[in-house]
Motif scaffolding. Structure first.
Motif, mmCIF file in Angstrom:
data_model
loop_
_atom_site.group_PDB
_atom_site.id
_atom_site.type_symbol
_atom_site.label_atom_id
_atom_site.label_comp_id
_atom_site.label_asym_id
_atom_site.label_seq_id
_atom_site.Cartn_x
_atom_site.Cartn_y
_atom_site.Cartn_z
ATOM 1 N N THR A 23 0.807 -1.217 0.000
ATOM 2 C CA THR A 23 0.000 0.000 0.000
ATOM 3 C C THR A 23 0.844 1.273 0.000
ATOM 4 N N PHE A 24 1.978 1.276 0.726
ATOM 5 C CA PHE A 24 2.723 2.521 0.908
ATOM 6 C C PHE A 24 4.131 2.531 0.302
ATOM 7 N N VAL A 25 4.707 1.367 0.050
ATOM 8 C CA VAL A 25 6.080 1.317 -0.464
ATOM 9 C C VAL A 25 6.110 1.043 -1.968
ATOM 10 N N THR A 26 5.452 -0.027 -2.378
ATOM 11 C CA THR A 26 5.481 -0.449 -3.783
ATOM 12 C C THR A 26 4.908 0.573 -4.766
ATOM 13 N N PRO A 27 3.782 1.255 -4.460
ATOM 14 C CA PRO A 27 3.181 2.165 -5.439
ATOM 15 C C PRO A 27 4.125 3.215 -6.008
ATOM 16 N N GLY A 28 5.067 3.743 -5.207
ATOM 17 C CA GLY A 28 5.984 4.760 -5.702
ATOM 18 C C GLY A 28 6.756 4.295 -6.927
ATOM 19 N N LYS A 29 7.189 3.024 -6.910
ATOM 20 C CA LYS A 29 7.927 2.475 -8.040
ATOM 21 C C LYS A 29 6.988 2.113 -9.196
ATOM 22 N N LEU A 30 5.840 1.518 -8.849
ATOM 23 C CA LEU A 30 4.934 1.035 -9.891
ATOM 24 C C LEU A 30 4.252 2.155 -10.668
ATOM 25 N N LEU A 31 4.080 3.313 -10.047
ATOM 26 C CA LEU A 31 3.469 4.441 -10.760
ATOM 27 C C LEU A 31 4.303 4.845 -11.971
ATOM 28 N N GLN A 32 5.609 4.599 -11.911
ATOM 29 C CA GLN A 32 6.479 4.884 -13.045
ATOM 30 C C GLN A 32 6.553 3.718 -14.015
ATOM 31 N N GLN A 33 6.395 2.495 -13.493
ATOM 32 C CA GLN A 33 6.537 1.308 -14.338
ATOM 33 C C GLN A 33 5.267 0.960 -15.111
ATOM 34 N N ARG A 34 4.101 1.168 -14.494
ATOM 35 C CA ARG A 34 2.841 0.808 -15.143
ATOM 36 C C ARG A 34 2.347 1.959 -16.018
ATOM 37 N N PRO A 35 1.719 1.661 -17.173
ATOM 38 C CA PRO A 35 1.106 2.723 -17.979
ATOM 39 C C PRO A 35 0.067 3.482 -17.155
ATOM 40 N N LYS A 36 -0.054 4.778 -17.386
ATOM 41 C CA LYS A 36 -0.962 5.608 -16.601
ATOM 42 C C LYS A 36 -2.386 5.080 -16.640
ATOM 43 N N GLU A 37 -2.761 4.530 -17.791
ATOM 44 C CA GLU A 37 -4.119 3.980 -17.956
ATOM 45 C C GLU A 37 -4.402 2.845 -16.983
ATOM 46 N N GLN A 38 -3.337 2.164 -16.537
ATOM 47 C CA GLN A 38 -3.499 0.997 -15.671
ATOM 48 C C GLN A 38 -3.436 1.340 -14.180
ATOM 49 N N HIS A 39 -3.182 2.591 -13.831
ATOM 50 C CA HIS A 39 -2.994 2.947 -12.425
ATOM 51 C C HIS A 39 -4.228 2.645 -11.569
ATOM 52 N N ASP A 40 -5.418 2.884 -12.114
ATOM 53 C CA ASP A 40 -6.642 2.594 -11.362
ATOM 54 C C ASP A 40 -7.167 1.188 -11.639
ATOM 55 N N ARG A 41 -6.356 0.400 -12.345
ATOM 56 C CA ARG A 41 -6.677 -1.016 -12.568
ATOM 57 C C ARG A 41 -5.659 -1.918 -11.881
ATOM 58 N N TYR A 42 -4.811 -1.310 -11.071
ATOM 59 C CA TYR A 42 -3.903 -2.051 -10.200
ATOM 60 C C TYR A 42 -4.479 -1.902 -8.798
ATOM 61 N N LEU A 43 -5.008 -2.992 -8.244
ATOM 62 C CA LEU A 43 -5.810 -2.921 -7.025
ATOM 63 C C LEU A 43 -5.166 -3.715 -5.895
ATOM 64 N N ILE A 44 -5.301 -3.203 -4.692
ATOM 65 C CA ILE A 44 -4.682 -3.821 -3.517
ATOM 66 C C ILE A 44 -5.755 -4.074 -2.461
ATOM 67 N N ALA A 45 -5.684 -5.238 -1.808
ATOM 68 C CA ALA A 45 -6.604 -5.547 -0.717
ATOM 69 C C ALA A 45 -5.914 -6.500 0.254
ATOM 70 N N ARG A 46 -6.323 -6.473 1.502
ATOM 71 C CA ARG A 46 -5.822 -7.412 2.513
ATOM 72 C C ARG A 46 -6.596 -8.716 2.337
ATOM 73 N N ARG A 47 -5.907 -9.775 1.981
ATOM 74 C CA ARG A 47 -6.543 -11.026 1.547
ATOM 75 C C ARG A 47 -7.591 -11.560 2.523
ATOM 76 N N ASP A 48 -7.197 -11.749 3.775
ATOM 77 C CA ASP A 48 -8.110 -12.374 4.735
ATOM 78 C C ASP A 48 -9.272 -11.467 5.119
ATOM 79 N N ASN A 49 -9.133 -10.167 4.882
ATOM 80 C CA ASN A 49 -10.220 -9.234 5.187
ATOM 81 C C ASN A 49 -11.319 -9.269 4.130
ATOM 82 N N VAL A 50 -10.957 -9.604 2.903
ATOM 83 C CA VAL A 50 -11.935 -9.536 1.810
ATOM 84 C C VAL A 50 -12.380 -10.914 1.323
ATOM 85 N N LEU A 51 -11.521 -11.934 1.519
ATOM 86 C CA LEU A 51 -11.871 -13.289 1.083
ATOM 87 C C LEU A 51 -11.477 -14.282 2.173
ATOM 88 N N SER A 52 -12.469 -14.926 2.752
ATOM 89 C CA SER A 52 -12.180 -15.956 3.748
ATOM 90 C C SER A 52 -11.568 -17.172 3.046
#
Length: 275
Positions: A186-215
């Motif tokens: 959530t806080f470390v990886t995005p800084g690097k990925l914002l430069q690596q991923r195409p801008k169009e994909q920024h809101d299609r790269y999604l993060i969630a805490r696994r056990d909180n959203v899927l048992s």
């Protein structure tokens, strides 16, 4: 009961997922927090330790976590190299397919939203789901451009993808295994990925805490049973799972994904023509 059953490699032969369509989170009925039942702490404490049903449910969940935890996942991963199942020969029929669930996610740019909000942007979504770098690496082959060194996830590749499949999108979902990894995602990886991923994909790269959203039971319904593997799901505009793959794909499975994409595009065109 804490001895896990050995993983059996299998071929997907029938639709899988959830029987009921997903709901937007604001549409779900929310029960009040301050009720007589919730405020009755002695009764809740008694049920927690002595009520047979409550205790048995809790014990069964602990037993399952002990049996199928991180060590089991690593053992299965080393044995299968992430290939938990073989992809279906063709995509599932729309009327027979089952649903992919909805849950809250955070995008690379920090936006919080329902997964459904992202899926609604296109008629067809290719979900690339993983928790680890290994899961990311093993799903790379699905997105290589044929007869090219490039892939659909690059700046030029996404333009090629949009031309070839105008009503389709690639959505990455990173499911963090624990709090420390979720902090990094959530806080470390995005800084690097914002430069690596195409801008169009920024809101299609999604993060969630696994056990909180899927048992664990929910993940089993999605055949998402190993934290080290990577998964690809083809989800249509009705949120139904039409095709899936896991681990390092064979050439036939890569071809199978794109044949399924083209087949569902053709199906959508026929539906529009009939209307």
């Amino acid at each position: 009961k804490i001895v896990p059953k050995p993983h059996k490699y299998f071929k997907i032969s029938k639709p899988f997922g959830f029987a009921k369509p997903p709901l937007r989170l604001q549409d779900k009925d929310s029960s009040p927090i301050f009720t007589l039942q919730n405020l009755n702490f002695p009764k809740r404490l008694w049920d927690f330790y002595f009520d047979g049903v409550t205790r048995r449910t809790r014990v069964e969940a602990i037993q399952k976590d002990l049996a199928y935890g991180g060590m089991y996942d690593f053992h299965v991963y080393t044995k299968t190299k992430g290939r938990l199942f073989e992809s279906p020969i063709s995509f599932f029929r729309r009327d027979k397919s089952l649903y992919f669930p909805n849950f809250r996610v955070k995008s690379l740019t920090g936006k919080r939203m329902d997964l459904m909000d992202v899926l609604d942007q296109k008629k067809l979504s290719i979900l690339r789901v993983y928790s680890t770098d290994a899961g990311f690496e093993m799903t790379n082959d699905y997105f290589k451009i044929k007869n090219s060194e490039d892939n659909y996830m690059s700046e030029n590749g996404i333009e090629v993808f949009n031309q070839e499949f105008p009503n389709t999108q690639i959505v990455e979902i990173v499911l963090s295994e624990n709090a420390s990894k979720h902090f990094i995602h959530t806080f470390v990886t995005p800084g690097k990925l914002l430069q690596q991923r195409p801008k169009e994909q920024h809101d299609r790269y999604l993060i969630a805490r696994r056990d909180n959203v899927l048992s664990r039971d929910d993940r089993e319904k999605l055949l998402m049973t190993n934290a080290y593997s990577g998964y690809v799901y083809l989800v249509d505009d009705s949120y139904k799972i039409r095709w899936a793959g896991s681990g390092w794909p064979t050439e036939q499975e890569v071809d199978g994904l794109w044949k399924a994409v083209k087949g569902i595009h053709k199906e959508n065109s026929m539906r529009l023509t009939k209307k």
